[in-house]
Design an enzyme around this catalytic site. Sequence first.
Site, PDB file in Angstrom:
ATOM      1  N   GLN A 113       0.823  -1.215   0.000  1.00  0.00           N
ATOM      2  CA  GLN A 113       0.000   0.000   0.000  1.00  0.00           C
ATOM      3  C   GLN A 113       0.857   1.264   0.000  1.00  0.00           C
ATOM      4  O   GLN A 113       0.452   2.310   0.513  1.00  0.00           O
ATOM      5  CB  GLN A 113      -0.934  -0.001   1.219  1.00  0.00           C
ATOM      6  CG  GLN A 113      -2.082  -0.986   1.093  1.00  0.00           C
ATOM      7  CD  GLN A 113      -3.026  -0.622  -0.057  1.00  0.00           C
ATOM      8  OE1 GLN A 113      -3.191   0.545  -0.408  1.00  0.00           O
ATOM      9  NE2 GLN A 113      -3.651  -1.633  -0.657  1.00  0.00           N
ATOM     10  N   SER A 114       2.034   1.186  -0.576  1.00  0.00           N
ATOM     11  CA  SER A 114       2.969   2.315  -0.550  1.00  0.00           C
ATOM     12  C   SER A 114       2.396   3.586  -1.185  1.00  0.00           C
ATOM     13  O   SER A 114       1.990   3.593  -2.350  1.00  0.00           O
ATOM     14  CB  SER A 114       4.242   1.909  -1.297  1.00  0.00           C
ATOM     15  OG  SER A 114       5.051   3.046  -1.535  1.00  0.00           O
TER      16      SER A 114
END
Length: 320
Positions: free
Chosen positions: A75-76
Site C-alpha cells: 500500500q505504498s
Amino acid sequence: MKTTGEFFRLPFCLLPTPLYRLANISKVLGKNIYIKRDDLTGIALGGNKVRKLEFLLAEAKAKGAGYVITTGGAQSNHAMLTAACAGRAGLKSILVLKQRGVCERKGNLLLDDLLGAEVRFLDTESYDDIYSEMERITEELSKKGHKAYRIPVGGSTALGTLGYVNCAGEIAGQAKAMHINFDHIICAVGSGGTQAGLAIGARLYMPQTKVTGISADNQPFGKIVPQLMRQTAELLNYREPVRNRDISLKYMVGEGYAVPSREGNEAIRLMAEQEGIFLDPVYTGKAFAGLIELCKTGYFGENDNILFLHSGGASSLFAY
Ligand SMILES: *Cc1c(COP(=O)(O)O)cnc(C)c1O
C-alpha cells in the site's frame, strides 16, 4: 554553499501548501497546534513524496531514462505517487512491491492500476531482495534498449531529501507572514527523508525550531536520519557538522509497520471529527497520536507554537 534552487526540479507540486492554526484541536489539547497541509501537494491525492519526486524525476529525465522503478509496501504511498508523477513526466513506472499487508486491488493498489503503473509483487521481508530484483529488471530493460532510473524506498536519497529542505524554507516564509515562530515541527518518519530535510532546512531557515520525528516503523532512525542529513548537507556543500543528537525521535509503531494501532485510530477520528481532515493509519495517524502524547508528557512549553506536518496517506484508508 549551494541552494536547492541550483538543482533541476520538475514542478509537480502546487506550492505553497496551506499552513494554518487548528482551532478546535488546539482547544481540545490545550496547546497552539498548526498544520502544514502536505497532503495537498497537488498531484494524485497528494502527500510528502511529491516534493522528493520533483528532484528525483528531474534527474531521471536528465539521464535520459524512459522508465522509473521504485518500491515500497503493497500500500505504498510513495510508489503510487511515483506512478502519478512519472506519468506526468512521460515516464513509464514499474513498482516492485513487498507482498505484505493489504495486497488486493484496494487503496493505493487501485490507484496504481488507474495510473497505469506495472505492479510486480515480491514475496520477501527484505529490501535487499527487492533492490536485486530492481537491478535485474534494469538490466532486462537495458538489453531491450531502454534506460531505467531506480528510486529506493520512500525516495529518501540526499537528492530527494532536498524537497524537505525546501519545505522548511516555505514554512519559514509562511511563519514570517503570520508573525509567528514555530517552536516545534512534528512529522511522521518512515524512511527518514522528510525529517532529515526538515531538520537541515530548520537549521538554515529557522534555527530556533526543533524538529521531532514520530516513527511508524522499528528502524534505527537515530542513525538513519542523521546520516541522511550528512549526505544532504554534503550535496549542498553545507559545512555545519551534523550530530545524532541534532534530531529528536519518538517511536509510535504499535504492533508493527502498517498495522493500525488503537492510538493511531483514535487520532484519525479526532482529526476527522474536529477539523474535517483525514489522517492515515500507517503514518500520520500514529504521528498525531505521538503529538498528543507529547502534549500530555510536558514535552512542549505552555505557549509553544507547534506545527504538525500532514504528510498525506489518506488513500490507504480505503484499504484497511
Ligand atoms: C512515506 C510517508 C511518510 C514518511 O516519510 P519519510 O520521508 O519516508 O520518512 C509519512 N507520511 C506518509 C503519508 C508517507 O507516505
